[in-house]
Motif scaffolding. Structure first.
Motif, PDB file in Angstrom:
ATOM      1  N   ASP A  69      -8.986  -4.701   3.406  1.00 15.26           N
ATOM      2  CA  ASP A  69      -7.879  -4.599   2.461  1.00 15.26           C
ATOM      3  C   ASP A  69      -7.271  -5.983   2.264  1.00 15.26           C
ATOM      4  O   ASP A  69      -6.855  -6.621   3.241  1.00 15.26           O
ATOM      5  N   LEU A  70      -7.172  -6.408   1.004  1.00 15.95           N
ATOM      6  CA  LEU A  70      -6.718  -7.761   0.669  1.00 15.95           C
ATOM      7  C   LEU A  70      -5.382  -7.718  -0.053  1.00 15.95           C
ATOM      8  O   LEU A  70      -5.197  -6.959  -1.001  1.00 15.95           O
ATOM      9  N   ASN A  71      -4.453  -8.557   0.395  1.00 14.16           N
ATOM     10  CA  ASN A  71      -3.188  -8.806  -0.286  1.00 14.16           C
ATOM     11  C   ASN A  71      -3.090 -10.279  -0.664  1.00 14.16           C
ATOM     12  O   ASN A  71      -3.621 -11.145   0.045  1.00 14.16           O
ATOM     13  N   LEU A  72      -2.391 -10.559  -1.775  1.00 17.07           N
ATOM     14  CA  LEU A  72      -2.186 -11.928  -2.260  1.00 17.07           C
ATOM     15  C   LEU A  72      -0.731 -12.124  -2.661  1.00 17.07           C
ATOM     16  O   LEU A  72      -0.122 -11.239  -3.273  1.00 17.07           O
ATOM     17  N   TRP A  73      -0.197 -13.306  -2.351  1.00 20.36           N
ATOM     18  CA  TRP A  73       1.129 -13.703  -2.786  1.00 20.36           C
ATOM     19  C   TRP A  73       1.079 -15.142  -3.300  1.00 20.36           C
ATOM     20  O   TRP A  73       0.237 -15.942  -2.878  1.00 20.36           O
ATOM     21  N   ASN A  74       2.016 -15.493  -4.181  1.00 24.89           N
ATOM     22  CA  ASN A  74       2.294 -16.891  -4.466  1.00 24.89           C
ATOM     23  C   ASN A  74       2.816 -17.513  -3.177  1.00 24.89           C
ATOM     24  O   ASN A  74       3.809 -17.043  -2.605  1.00 24.89           O
ATOM     25  N   GLN A  75       2.170 -18.566  -2.706  1.00 25.15           N
ATOM     26  CA  GLN A  75       2.541 -19.169  -1.428  1.00 25.15           C
ATOM     27  C   GLN A  75       4.005 -19.614  -1.403  1.00 25.15           C
ATOM     28  O   GLN A  75       4.646 -19.591  -0.346  1.00 25.15           O
ATOM     29  N   LEU A 134      -9.655  -0.896  -6.830  1.00 28.21           N
ATOM     30  CA  LEU A 134      -8.202  -0.954  -6.947  1.00 28.21           C
ATOM     31  C   LEU A 134      -7.624   0.453  -7.138  1.00 28.21           C
ATOM     32  O   LEU A 134      -6.473   0.601  -7.534  1.00 28.21           O
ATOM     33  N   LEU A 135      -8.430   1.469  -6.893  1.00 30.65           N
ATOM     34  CA  LEU A 135      -7.985   2.857  -7.074  1.00 30.65           C
ATOM     35  C   LEU A 135      -7.090   3.319  -5.929  1.00 30.65           C
ATOM     36  O   LEU A 135      -6.030   3.916  -6.148  1.00 30.65           O
ATOM     37  N   GLY A 136      -7.535   3.096  -4.732  1.00 27.91           N
ATOM     38  CA  GLY A 136      -6.781   3.532  -3.560  1.00 27.91           C
ATOM     39  C   GLY A 136      -5.933   2.408  -3.017  1.00 27.91           C
ATOM     40  O   GLY A 136      -5.895   1.301  -3.544  1.00 27.91           O
ATOM     41  N   THR A 137      -5.232   2.691  -1.956  1.00 26.98           N
ATOM     42  CA  THR A 137      -4.443   1.651  -1.308  1.00 26.98           C
ATOM     43  C   THR A 137      -4.723   1.657   0.184  1.00 26.98           C
ATOM     44  O   THR A 137      -5.649   2.349   0.650  1.00 26.98           O
ATOM     45  N   ARG A 138      -3.963   0.882   0.920  1.00 26.02           N
ATOM     46  CA  ARG A 138      -4.204   0.708   2.354  1.00 26.02           C
ATOM     47  C   ARG A 138      -3.934   1.996   3.134  1.00 26.02           C
ATOM     48  O   ARG A 138      -3.033   2.765   2.774  1.00 26.02           O
ATOM     49  N   CYS A 139      -4.700   2.217   4.183  1.00 27.30           N
ATOM     50  CA  CYS A 139      -4.348   3.280   5.114  1.00 27.30           C
ATOM     51  C   CYS A 139      -3.090   2.853   5.865  1.00 27.30           C
ATOM     52  O   CYS A 139      -2.821   1.656   6.013  1.00 27.30           O
ATOM     53  N   ASP A 140      -2.293   3.833   6.304  1.00 22.48           N
ATOM     54  CA  ASP A 140      -1.025   3.466   6.944  1.00 22.48           C
ATOM     55  C   ASP A 140      -0.652   4.482   8.014  1.00 22.48           C
ATOM     56  O   ASP A 140      -1.107   5.633   7.989  1.00 22.48           O
ATOM     57  N   PRO A 141       0.199   4.079   8.957  1.00 22.50           N
ATOM     58  CA  PRO A 141       0.546   4.972  10.067  1.00 22.50           C
ATOM     59  C   PRO A 141       1.441   6.121   9.650  1.00 22.50           C
ATOM     60  O   PRO A 141       1.524   7.131  10.367  1.00 22.50           O
ATOM     61  N   TYR A 142       2.107   6.000   8.505  1.00 25.28           N
ATOM     62  CA  TYR A 142       3.000   7.060   8.049  1.00 25.28           C
ATOM     63  C   TYR A 142       2.190   8.273   7.575  1.00 25.28           C
ATOM     64  O   TYR A 142       2.489   9.416   7.936  1.00 25.28           O
ATOM     65  N   VAL A 143       1.177   8.010   6.747  1.00 23.60           N
ATOM     66  CA  VAL A 143       0.297   9.096   6.311  1.00 23.60           C
ATOM     67  C   VAL A 143      -0.469   9.661   7.505  1.00 23.60           C
ATOM     68  O   VAL A 143      -0.654  10.877   7.627  1.00 23.60           O
ATOM     69  N   ASN A 144      -0.919   8.776   8.400  1.00 20.15           N
ATOM     70  CA  ASN A 144      -1.661   9.253   9.563  1.00 20.15           C
ATOM     71  C   ASN A 144      -0.813  10.209  10.400  1.00 20.15           C
ATOM     72  O   ASN A 144      -1.288  11.262  10.845  1.00 20.15           O
ATOM     73  N   ARG A 145       0.456   9.853  10.606  1.00 17.95           N
ATOM     74  CA  ARG A 145       1.348  10.730  11.370  1.00 17.95           C
ATOM     75  C   ARG A 145       1.539  12.053  10.647  1.00 17.95           C
ATOM     76  O   ARG A 145       1.551  13.132  11.271  1.00 17.95           O
ATOM     77  N   MET A 146       1.668  11.985   9.315  1.00 19.66           N
ATOM     78  CA  MET A 146       1.868  13.192   8.516  1.00 19.66           C
ATOM     79  C   MET A 146       0.660  14.122   8.600  1.00 19.66           C
ATOM     80  O   MET A 146       0.806  15.347   8.688  1.00 19.66           O
ATOM     81  N   HIS A 175       1.642  -4.824  -0.023  1.00 15.44           N
ATOM     82  CA  HIS A 175       1.560  -4.144  -1.307  1.00 15.44           C
ATOM     83  C   HIS A 175       0.184  -3.520  -1.505  1.00 15.44           C
ATOM     84  O   HIS A 175      -0.700  -3.668  -0.657  1.00 15.44           O
ATOM     85  N   ASP A 176       0.025  -2.824  -2.630  1.00 18.78           N
ATOM     86  CA  ASP A 176      -1.264  -2.199  -2.923  1.00 18.78           C
ATOM     87  C   ASP A 176      -2.366  -3.243  -2.935  1.00 18.78           C
ATOM     88  O   ASP A 176      -2.161  -4.386  -3.349  1.00 18.78           O
ATOM     89  N   VAL A 177      -3.540  -2.845  -2.525  1.00 14.56           N
ATOM     90  CA  VAL A 177      -4.574  -3.777  -2.097  1.00 14.56           C
ATOM     91  C   VAL A 177      -5.791  -3.766  -3.027  1.00 14.56           C
ATOM     92  O   VAL A 177      -5.967  -2.859  -3.848  1.00 14.56           O
TER      93      VAL A 177
END
Length: 281
Positions: A69-75, A134-146, A175-177
């Motif tokens: 999963d890749l995220n990018l920001w303006n440095q 770009l359809l899905g997003t990152r896996c996360d502990p909140y959904v996993n707990r749910m 953010h979305d990945v």
């Protein structure tokens, strides 16, 4: 089924038109490239790094299939970051060579252009699966707990959160990945599916940095996604997790002749809002 036209169309001279000859030269004329940084991202972890504008970075499957999963920001301004949903509309839901990843409003400019994709010939498989989504997003502990009732601290959201902490950013900046090397699509019920990663050792996805970047990558705890993480057949996919490599290159200066960093969006209006003069009487 007819191939209905895309909503956003590239026309000659528009911001969506890409100078393919320029990016082909960046991709193919590698004799004078200089490797300036090489990173290994261990399994179930995240790493962050910077890339100066006009440089190239490459994500590599150094041991075998593994999604990331890749995220990018303006440095220099992390409020400007990758906008996955608008990129889906301007480019495609699955990206490859010459596609760009665009930034959020009010900036709206290309952050990177893809210059190389060893999986470009994967195309569309028998289930409608394609790579680099770009359809899905990152896996996360909140959904996993749910879904499971259990805590797990090494989902991509958490990996990215740890990776950017040294740069003064938090999980609010994650953010979305772009799901690198991931094979996905929509099934007949219009639901998101994931398939086993088709990458092999040595496959890569390469990007040209259009602006100075802060990048972060998570090696997904699902590994190559050949084993289900949720549902009745779920199991721990630790055995199919592998590290990834990231290489950053300085390209030959002569290859950048005529190139300049893209400007932020030209719109400078007030969205129809006006300031009302107060009545002092």
């Amino acid at each position: 089924m007819l191939n209905y036209p895309a909503a956003y169309q590239s026309t000659k001279g528009s911001a969506l038109e890409v100078d393919k000859d320029f990016y082909r030269r960046i991709a193919t004329e590698q004799a004078d490239r200089e490797l300036i940084e090489s990173i290994v991202v261990p399994i179930r972890s995240g790493r962050a790094w910077t890339v100066p504008a006009g440089h190239v970075f490459r994500i590599v499957t150094i041991e075998g299939p593994q999604v990331a999963d890749l995220n990018l920001w303006n440095q220099h301004n992390p409020r400007e970051r990758m906008w996955a949903s608008r990129t889906r509309q301007l480019q495609a839901a699955h990206v490859s060579t010459f596609d760009r990843l665009w930034s959020t409003l009010p900036f709206l400019r290309p952050m990177v252009t893809i210059t190389g994709d060893s999986l470009a010939n994967y195309g569309t498989d028998e289930h409608g699966g394609r790579v680099h989504d770009l359809l899905g997003t990152r896996c996360d502990p909140y959904v996993n707990r749910m879904l499971t009732g259990e805590d797990f601290h090494f989902h991509c959201h958490s990996n990215l959160t740890r990776a950017i902490a040294p740069y003064g950013l938090t999980e609010y900046d994650v953010h979305d990945v772009l799901n690198v090397f991931q094979c996905t699509g929509l099934n007949l019920d219009d639901k998101y599916f994931m398939k086993a990663c088709p990458a092999k050792k040595g496959d890569f996805l390469e990007f040209f940095a259009e602006i100075d970047l802060l990048c972060a990558l998570s090696t997904c705890p699902g590994g190559d996604l050949s084993l289900p993480m949720w549902g009745p057949d779920a199991r721990d996919p630790l055995e199919v997790c592998r590290p990834l490599g990231v290489d950053v290159y300085r390209v030959a200066p002569q290859l950048l002749a005529g190139w300049s960093q893209p400007a932020v969006a030209a719109y400078k209006g007030q969205h129809g809002l006006t300031l009302q003069q107060p009545d002092w009487e």
